[in-house]
Design an enzyme around this catalytic site. Structure first.
Site, PDB file in Angstrom:
ATOM      1  N   SER A  79     -12.700  -3.745  -0.308  1.00  7.72           N
ATOM      2  CA  SER A  79     -13.034  -3.191   1.006  1.00  7.72           C
ATOM      3  C   SER A  79     -14.528  -2.956   1.114  1.00  7.72           C
ATOM      4  O   SER A  79     -15.143  -2.420   0.181  1.00  7.72           O
ATOM      5  CB  SER A  79     -12.314  -1.856   1.229  1.00  7.72           C
ATOM      6  OG  SER A  79     -10.934  -2.043   1.335  1.00  7.72           O
TER       7      SER A  79
ATOM      8  N   LYS B 252      -5.034   4.943   9.241  1.00  5.49           N
ATOM      9  CA  LYS B 252      -5.637   5.710   8.148  1.00  5.49           C
ATOM     10  C   LYS B 252      -6.480   6.806   8.786  1.00  5.49           C
ATOM     11  O   LYS B 252      -7.398   6.530   9.537  1.00  5.49           O
ATOM     12  CB  LYS B 252      -6.534   4.798   7.295  1.00  5.49           C
ATOM     13  CG  LYS B 252      -5.791   3.844   6.401  1.00  5.49           C
ATOM     14  CD  LYS B 252      -6.747   2.883   5.718  1.00  5.49           C
ATOM     15  CE  LYS B 252      -7.543   3.561   4.620  1.00  5.49           C
ATOM     16  NZ  LYS B 252      -8.422   2.626   3.899  1.00  5.49           N
TER      17      LYS B 252
ATOM     18  N   ARG C 211       0.855  -1.196   0.000  1.00  5.91           N
ATOM     19  CA  ARG C 211       0.000   0.000   0.000  1.00  5.91           C
ATOM     20  C   ARG C 211       0.884   1.236   0.000  1.00  5.91           C
ATOM     21  O   ARG C 211       1.654   1.463   0.921  1.00  5.91           O
ATOM     22  CB  ARG C 211      -0.896  -0.019   1.245  1.00  5.91           C
ATOM     23  CG  ARG C 211      -1.902   1.114   1.328  1.00  5.91           C
ATOM     24  CD  ARG C 211      -2.775   0.935   2.572  1.00  5.91           C
ATOM     25  NE  ARG C 211      -3.749   2.002   2.664  1.00  5.91           N
ATOM     26  CZ  ARG C 211      -3.518   3.171   3.251  1.00  5.91           C
ATOM     27  NH1 ARG C 211      -2.335   3.412   3.807  1.00  5.91           N
ATOM     28  NH2 ARG C 211      -4.454   4.102   3.303  1.00  5.91           N
TER      29      ARG C 211
END
Length: 213
Positions: free
Chosen positions: A109, A138, A40
């Site tokens: 997701s 996040k 990521r």
């Protein structure tokens, strides 16, 4: 499709800009028993992302562990990754499948029961419940945590693997697996651990022990 075990997904920490540290932690996670890696990179330019992805692929190949790329189909295609993980506002699932072909992993997701019921989620190889608990990893565009009750609801209507992410650590992993998840995805529980390999081993043990009860 590559055989992917979803017990323990290490999602790489894009806050680690130093490559030596980044790859040392990644290798520690692989040695510790991570079963799938998700690269990521939210802030990298394409070239930097590509270079990291190539090195990740080589390392994952050495350990025989699948590598999936977060969001970026172009990077996944460029390095022949094992798949991608996409969000609700990324490339549509059917387009991603057409581009990647049937032999690759596609995870999606979901942040609600409604999203889990949709055709794209049902077609995906696995869904990532995000977030299961609150997290500081996040800080933007994050939905409200679904919690264990949300996981239970989704488990009833989703037959494929479910991986949970968000605020997961060794003390809440057992509860997640007991209530229907097939695995966990973690960032800081490994990347910020004093001993990443030992932390990975401990999490993997909890998942596997709970999953066989």
């Amino acid at each position: 499709m590559p055989k992917a075990e979803y017990a323990l997904m290490y999602v790489t920490d894009d806050g680690i800009r130093d490559d030596n540290s980044f790859f040392a932690i990644l290798e520690a996670a692989l040695k510790g028993g991570a079963t799938i890696i998700q690269l990521r990179e939210k802030t990298s330019n394409t070239l930097a992302f590509y270079k990291r992805a190539m090195r990740c692929k080589d390392l994952c190949n050495t350990y025989g562990i699948p590598l999936i790329i977060n969001d970026r189909l172009d990077i996944a295609l460029a390095i022949d990754a094992d798949g991608v993980h996409i969000g609700q506002t990324d490339m549509p699932y059917d387009v991603a499948r057409r581009l990647l072909g049937n032999s690759k992993i596609i995870g999606l997701s979901v942040s609600s029961k409604e999203q889990a019921e949709k055709q794209n989620a049902q077609a995906a190889d696995y869904i990532g419940i995000s977030p299961i608990f609150s997290t500081n990893t996040k800080t933007t565009d994050l939905a409200q945590p679904l919690g264990i009750s949300g996981l239970k609801e989704i488990r009833e209507l989703y037959k494929k693997p479910i991986v949970c992410i968000g605020g997961i650590h060794k003390d809440n992993t057992q509860e997640i697996i007991t209530n229907g998840a097939d695995g966990i995805a973690v960032v800081s529980a490994i990347s910020k651990a004093a001993h990443p390999e030992a932390a990975t081993k401990e999490l993997k043990e909890i998942v596997c022990k709970t999953g066989t009860n």
